[in-house]
Design a protein around this motif. Structure first.
Motif, PDB file in Angstrom:
ATOM      1  N   GLY A  33    -106.097 -79.404 -84.334  1.00 41.00           N
ATOM      2  CA  GLY A  33    -106.215 -80.024 -83.234  1.00 41.00           C
ATOM      3  C   GLY A  33    -105.039 -79.032 -82.027  1.00 41.00           C
ATOM      4  O   GLY A  33    -105.754 -79.619 -81.405  1.00 41.00           O
ATOM      5  N   ASP A  61    -113.438 -84.252 -91.721  1.00 45.44           N
ATOM      6  CA  ASP A  61    -113.544 -84.128 -91.105  1.00 45.44           C
ATOM      7  C   ASP A  61    -113.918 -86.431 -91.248  1.00 45.44           C
ATOM      8  O   ASP A  61    -114.132 -86.707 -90.710  1.00 45.44           O
ATOM      9  N   ARG A  77    -110.174 -86.566 -86.240  1.00 49.36           N
ATOM     10  CA  ARG A  77    -108.794 -86.856 -84.483  1.00 49.36           C
ATOM     11  C   ARG A  77    -107.993 -88.616 -85.231  1.00 49.36           C
ATOM     12  O   ARG A  77    -108.130 -89.545 -85.349  1.00 49.36           O
ATOM     13  N   ASN A 108    -107.412 -87.899 -78.053  1.00 50.80           N
ATOM     14  CA  ASN A 108    -108.514 -87.426 -78.415  1.00 50.80           C
ATOM     15  C   ASN A 108    -108.925 -86.747 -79.034  1.00 50.80           C
ATOM     16  O   ASN A 108    -110.319 -85.837 -80.252  1.00 50.80           O
ATOM     17  N   ARG A 109    -107.647 -85.592 -79.474  1.00 52.96           N
ATOM     18  CA  ARG A 109    -108.058 -83.232 -80.007  1.00 52.96           C
ATOM     19  C   ARG A 109    -107.111 -84.037 -81.866  1.00 52.96           C
ATOM     20  O   ARG A 109    -107.391 -83.002 -82.100  1.00 52.96           O
ATOM     21  N   THR A 111    -104.701 -84.568 -84.385  1.00 51.14           N
ATOM     22  CA  THR A 111    -105.449 -84.615 -86.207  1.00 51.14           C
ATOM     23  C   THR A 111    -103.916 -85.665 -87.057  1.00 51.14           C
ATOM     24  O   THR A 111    -103.031 -84.801 -86.884  1.00 51.14           O
TER      25      THR A 111
END
Length: 291
Positions: A33, A61, A77, A108-109, A111
């Motif tokens: 991230g 993911d 994320r 949103n970005r 992790t």
């Protein structure tokens, strides 16, 4: 501000990623991230020889939820885990904690696994993993190993991940029936790191008395401070618990340090207050009164 020079690699497969990490050794740093790494690079608080961007690696993911718990992949994320109905159903504490992580643009970005590897003692996700007794799966050219939370966080910004290893996933166990969770924290501004915070998990017996109670405290030690407070809470209904005694028990277990944001005594007092709030809410959730 500009980062120091480094060799940038963007592998397309897990095998390639492990190859370039092994080649880099202690000088390698993983970029997922980047919400913690990029500021550290720009402020020149980190100077890796090689940055390995794993965002093109497929299969990292995933968010797998089931009766036993939730496994979160390295590229999942914060926002995706927060919004996952399956993850929230299997382990509600994930959503409760993730709502407190920074701001939506960061979530949103950023992790979940990256936050764990970063191992900031003021962060929410390490406390969640520690409270639940979860684990982190690390992969290298030598194979994979599963490291329990109790062994994974070794100090402030330090984890058990070795040079050449990539954290590929983390597992957050589900709790028994009649269990509830909660997370409370106080920050100077919404989205800031917590001055103090407490995650709590409570399990009730058949008579709705507290049979197990644990807390994990943030910003009061070099790693998340996990405490079993069952003896102070039970076995009795939540309404009959001596919460002042519980707060005192938690305060006695933490050894915070003072800084420009709060004194050590204030952090200790606040941790006791937040522990009671979180435990009460967790008990209410276990009782079916909401989460």
């Amino acid at each position: 501000m500009k980062p120091p020079p480094f060799d940038y690699r963007r592998p397309a497969t897990l095998g390639e990623a492990l190859d370039v990490l092994a080649e880099a050794g202690p000088g390698g740093k993983v970029l997922a991230g980047g919400q913690s790494l990029i500021p550290l690079l720009n402020m020149r608080l980190a100077a890796p020889a090689r940055v390995v961007d794993v965002n093109r690696v497929p299969g990292l993911d995933g968010i797998e939820a089931g009766p036993s718990g939730v496994r979160v992949g390295a590229l999942a994320r914060h926002a995706a885990v927060e919004r996952s109905p399956g993850a929230a159903a299997a382990q509600p504490l994930l959503r409760q904690a993730l709502r407190l992580v920074a701001h939506p643009v960061i979530r949103n970005r950023g992790t979940v696994v990256g936050s764990l590897v970063h191992a900031d003692p003021a962060a929410e996700m390490p406390a969640v993993l520690a409270l639940l007794g979860g684990s982190v799966r690390l992969a290298s050219l030598d194979g994979e190993r599963e490291v329990p939370a109790a062994e994974f966080f070794t100090g402030p910004m330090e984890s058990a991940a070795r040079p050449g290893e990539l954290a590929v996933s983390a597992f957050f166990p589900a709790l028994p029936a009649r269990s509830g969770t909660a997370f409370h924290e106080v920050a100077r501004r919404h989205g800031d790191y917590a001055v103090a915070g407490v995650a709590a998990a409570v399990t009730l017996d058949d008579d709705l008395r507290i049979s197990a109670a644990r807390v994990a405290c943030v910003s009061v030690g070099p790693v998340p401070v996990v405490a079993d407070v069952t003896a102070a809470c039970g076995p009795r209904p939540a309404a009959s618990v001596d919460w002042d005694a519980v707060a005192a028990a938690v305060r006695d277990l933490v050894e915070p340090e003072g800084d420009i944001h709060a004194t050590a005594d204030y952090r200790r007092h606040l941790t006791g207050v937040l522990a009671v709030r979180a435990l009460r809410d967790a008990a209410a959730a276990a009782h079916g009164e909401g989460s």
